[in-house]
Design a protein around this motif. Structure first.
Motif, PDB file in Angstrom:
ATOM      1  N   ILE A  48       0.826  -1.215   0.000  1.00 31.12           N
ATOM      2  CA  ILE A  48       0.000   0.000   0.000  1.00 31.12           C
ATOM      3  C   ILE A  48       0.856   1.258   0.000  1.00 31.12           C
ATOM      4  O   ILE A  48       0.378   2.339  -0.370  1.00 31.12           O
ATOM      5  CB  ILE A  48      -0.976   0.015   1.190  1.00 31.12           C
ATOM      6  N   ARG A  49       2.118   1.133   0.419  1.00 31.09           N
ATOM      7  CA  ARG A  49       3.016   2.287   0.375  1.00 31.09           C
ATOM      8  C   ARG A  49       3.651   2.476  -0.996  1.00 31.09           C
ATOM      9  O   ARG A  49       4.252   3.500  -1.266  1.00 31.09           O
ATOM     10  CB  ARG A  49       4.134   2.127   1.412  1.00 31.09           C
ATOM     11  N   GLY A  50       3.584   1.460  -1.844  1.00 32.71           N
ATOM     12  CA  GLY A  50       4.210   1.535  -3.158  1.00 32.71           C
ATOM     13  C   GLY A  50       5.656   1.090  -3.163  1.00 32.71           C
ATOM     14  O   GLY A  50       6.326   1.174  -4.193  1.00 32.71           O
ATOM     15  N   THR A  51       6.146   0.590  -2.026  1.00 36.61           N
ATOM     16  CA  THR A  51       7.541   0.151  -1.955  1.00 36.61           C
ATOM     17  C   THR A  51       7.807  -1.027  -2.872  1.00 36.61           C
ATOM     18  O   THR A  51       8.917  -1.193  -3.387  1.00 36.61           O
ATOM     19  CB  THR A  51       7.889  -0.242  -0.497  1.00 36.61           C
ATOM     20  N   ASP A  52       6.795  -1.860  -3.096  1.00 37.75           N
ATOM     21  CA  ASP A  52       6.960  -3.071  -3.904  1.00 37.75           C
ATOM     22  C   ASP A  52       6.573  -2.870  -5.369  1.00 37.75           C
ATOM     23  O   ASP A  52       6.432  -3.846  -6.105  1.00 37.75           O
ATOM     24  CB  ASP A  52       6.110  -4.212  -3.329  1.00 37.75           C
ATOM     25  N   ASP A  53       6.399  -1.608  -5.809  1.00 39.87           N
ATOM     26  CA  ASP A  53       6.017  -1.383  -7.206  1.00 39.87           C
ATOM     27  C   ASP A  53       7.068  -1.928  -8.162  1.00 39.87           C
ATOM     28  O   ASP A  53       6.757  -2.422  -9.242  1.00 39.87           O
ATOM     29  CB  ASP A  53       5.807   0.113  -7.464  1.00 39.87           C
ATOM     30  N   VAL A  54       8.341  -1.819  -7.779  1.00 37.61           N
ATOM     31  CA  VAL A  54       9.436  -2.374  -8.579  1.00 37.61           C
ATOM     32  C   VAL A  54      10.244  -3.278  -7.665  1.00 37.61           C
ATOM     33  O   VAL A  54      10.839  -2.821  -6.702  1.00 37.61           O
ATOM     34  CB  VAL A  54      10.337  -1.266  -9.159  1.00 37.61           C
ATOM     35  N   ARG A  55      10.245  -4.565  -7.951  1.00 36.47           N
ATOM     36  CA  ARG A  55      10.922  -5.528  -7.102  1.00 36.47           C
ATOM     37  C   ARG A  55      11.914  -6.366  -7.896  1.00 36.47           C
ATOM     38  O   ARG A  55      11.711  -6.633  -9.076  1.00 36.47           O
ATOM     39  CB  ARG A  55       9.908  -6.476  -6.450  1.00 36.47           C
ATOM     40  N   THR A 114       0.151  -7.834  -2.802  1.00 32.62           N
ATOM     41  CA  THR A 114      -0.432  -6.497  -2.803  1.00 32.62           C
ATOM     42  C   THR A 114       0.198  -5.618  -3.864  1.00 32.62           C
ATOM     43  O   THR A 114      -0.505  -4.978  -4.654  1.00 32.62           O
ATOM     44  CB  THR A 114      -0.265  -5.841  -1.422  1.00 32.62           C
ATOM     45  N   GLY A 115       1.525  -5.584  -3.896  1.00 31.17           N
ATOM     46  CA  GLY A 115       2.220  -4.721  -4.842  1.00 31.17           C
ATOM     47  C   GLY A 115       1.939  -5.088  -6.290  1.00 31.17           C
ATOM     48  O   GLY A 115       1.857  -4.212  -7.155  1.00 31.17           O
ATOM     49  N   ALA A 116       1.759  -6.371  -6.572  1.00 28.91           N
ATOM     50  CA  ALA A 116       1.493  -6.818  -7.938  1.00 28.91           C
ATOM     51  C   ALA A 116       0.012  -6.765  -8.286  1.00 28.91           C
ATOM     52  O   ALA A 116      -0.365  -7.055  -9.421  1.00 28.91           O
ATOM     53  CB  ALA A 116       2.017  -8.245  -8.132  1.00 28.91           C
ATOM     54  N   GLY A 117      -0.834  -6.424  -7.321  1.00 27.57           N
ATOM     55  CA  GLY A 117      -2.265  -6.359  -7.584  1.00 27.57           C
ATOM     56  C   GLY A 117      -2.935  -7.710  -7.703  1.00 27.57           C
ATOM     57  O   GLY A 117      -4.041  -7.819  -8.218  1.00 27.57           O
ATOM     58  N   LYS A 118      -2.276  -8.763  -7.207  1.00 27.04           N
ATOM     59  CA  LYS A 118      -2.835 -10.107  -7.317  1.00 27.04           C
ATOM     60  C   LYS A 118      -3.898 -10.395  -6.266  1.00 27.04           C
ATOM     61  O   LYS A 118      -4.676 -11.337  -6.392  1.00 27.04           O
ATOM     62  CB  LYS A 118      -1.718 -11.153  -7.211  1.00 27.04           C
ATOM     63  N   ALA A 119      -3.897  -9.617  -5.204  1.00 30.54           N
ATOM     64  CA  ALA A 119      -4.887  -9.801  -4.141  1.00 30.54           C
ATOM     65  C   ALA A 119      -5.229  -8.444  -3.549  1.00 30.54           C
ATOM     66  O   ALA A 119      -4.415  -7.520  -3.572  1.00 30.54           O
ATOM     67  CB  ALA A 119      -4.351 -10.737  -3.054  1.00 30.54           C
TER      68      ALA A 119
END
Length: 325
Positions: free
Chosen positions: A101-108, A115-120
């Motif tokens: 939700i913070r956007g930290t995982d937008d690029v991994r 959450t970051g990938a929008g899978k759930a």
């Protein structure tokens, strides 16, 4: 012929006029639909490669307790294992939710997060995290009732709070470079010494040595993870210890964290000869160190992370054997 050539000249002019608008209208960006998370995704989000870090302190702590009791209190030991594993899985899902939700995982660099990938949906991931925290709380309550050590309720509450505020809340301590400190305290000292205490109601020095070893190995795994994500964390404003001290210092610190437990094992081997066998685990630890110093692609550090996690469980197994054998 003149009319024909004029018509031909008119087409480029139309193309030029059409290209002056919003580029997105001319060539809209087409995103591939995100596939909803399946069982494999949820299992991956639990990050099973980190679970040895939860099992290791329970093994060491149980072995130290048996030095006092000369027997195994298997029900309490099993409950300790449930607490440790449930907390580890819970914190993994909580990190997935909070970083997502913070956007930290937008690029991994590592495996994609739910959450970051929008899978759930974030709320679903949060719910799963809370379920595992609940499992840990119930098992911890059972230990407290069985041992009548009521002050353990405060320790359990602190452990759950530490698991949540690692990346959760307004000021997560994991974003301030304190992750390794809390991991050492809770996945080293608290997990190991707590396991010993609830079984033996005593804390022999072997438990302290084992707790320090387990804590440093857990910190090493976190360092490898943060070294892998260093560039992404810096861009996202996540000031992990690796971001603060840089790559070279992180490499040195990782090396120290991995080797200190083996120095402890050598000392313990003077009294418990089987502990010499822990040196066999260097076959996994040394390659992890080599990868950390020589990697070219951050993805290579995933192997180092796995080797270090394997090191922790193998080390704990030999130390348990040394204490009870």
């Amino acid at each position: 012929m003149a009319r024909t050539s004029g018509k031909k000249r008119s087409h480029p002019s139309k193309n030029r006029r059409g290209s002056r608008g919003n580029p997105q209208k001319v060539a809209p960006v087409v995103r591939e639909p995100v596939t909803p998370a399946g069982p494999r995704d949820w299992i991956g989000a639990a990050r099973l490669r980190t679970l040895p870090l939860a099992v290791a302190p329970v093994l060491i702590g149980t072995g130290a307790a048996m030095l006092v009791l000369d027997s195994l209190r298997w029900v309490i030991a099993l409950l300790c294992l449930v607490v440790a594993v449930a907390l580890q899985i819970g914190v993994n899902y909580a990190n997935d939710y909070s970083d997502g939700i913070r956007g930290t995982d937008d690029v991994r660099v590592g495996p994609a997060r739910l959450t970051g990938a929008g899978k759930a949906k974030p709320r679903t991931v949060l719910t799963v995290a809370l379920v595992f925290f609940g499992i840990a709380a119930v098992a911890g309550l059972a230990i407290t009732v069985r041992t009548e050590q009521w002050w353990l309720l405060a320790v359990g509450a602190a452990a759950i709070a530490a698991a949540w505020f690692y990346t959760g809340g307004k000021r997560p301590y994991g974003y301030a470079g304190l992750g390794e400190l809390f991991v050492f305290v809770f996945f080293g000292l608290v997990a190991t010494l707590g396991t010993t205490w609830v079984q033996a109601l005593a804390l022999p020095q072997e438990a302290w040595f084992g707790a320090i070893a387990a804590g440093f190995l857990a910190c090493a795994v976190l360092l490898a993870n943060n070294l892998r994500d260093l560039d992404q964390d810096r861009a996202a404003g996540k000031r992990t210890l690796s971001v603060r001290i840089g790559r070279t210092a992180t490499r040195w610190l990782f090396t120290i964290f991995v080797l200190i437990p083996f120095a402890i094992a050598v000392f313990l081997a003077l009294f418990y000869p089987i502990a010499w066998l822990t040196l066999l685990v260097l076959l996994a630890a040394l390659p992890a160190i080599l990868i950390v110093w020589t990697y070219r692609n951050p993805r290579e550090l995933i192997v180092a992370l796995g080797l270090c996690s394997l090191t922790s469980i193998a080390y704990a197994g030999f130390l348990f054997w040394a204490f009870v054998g």
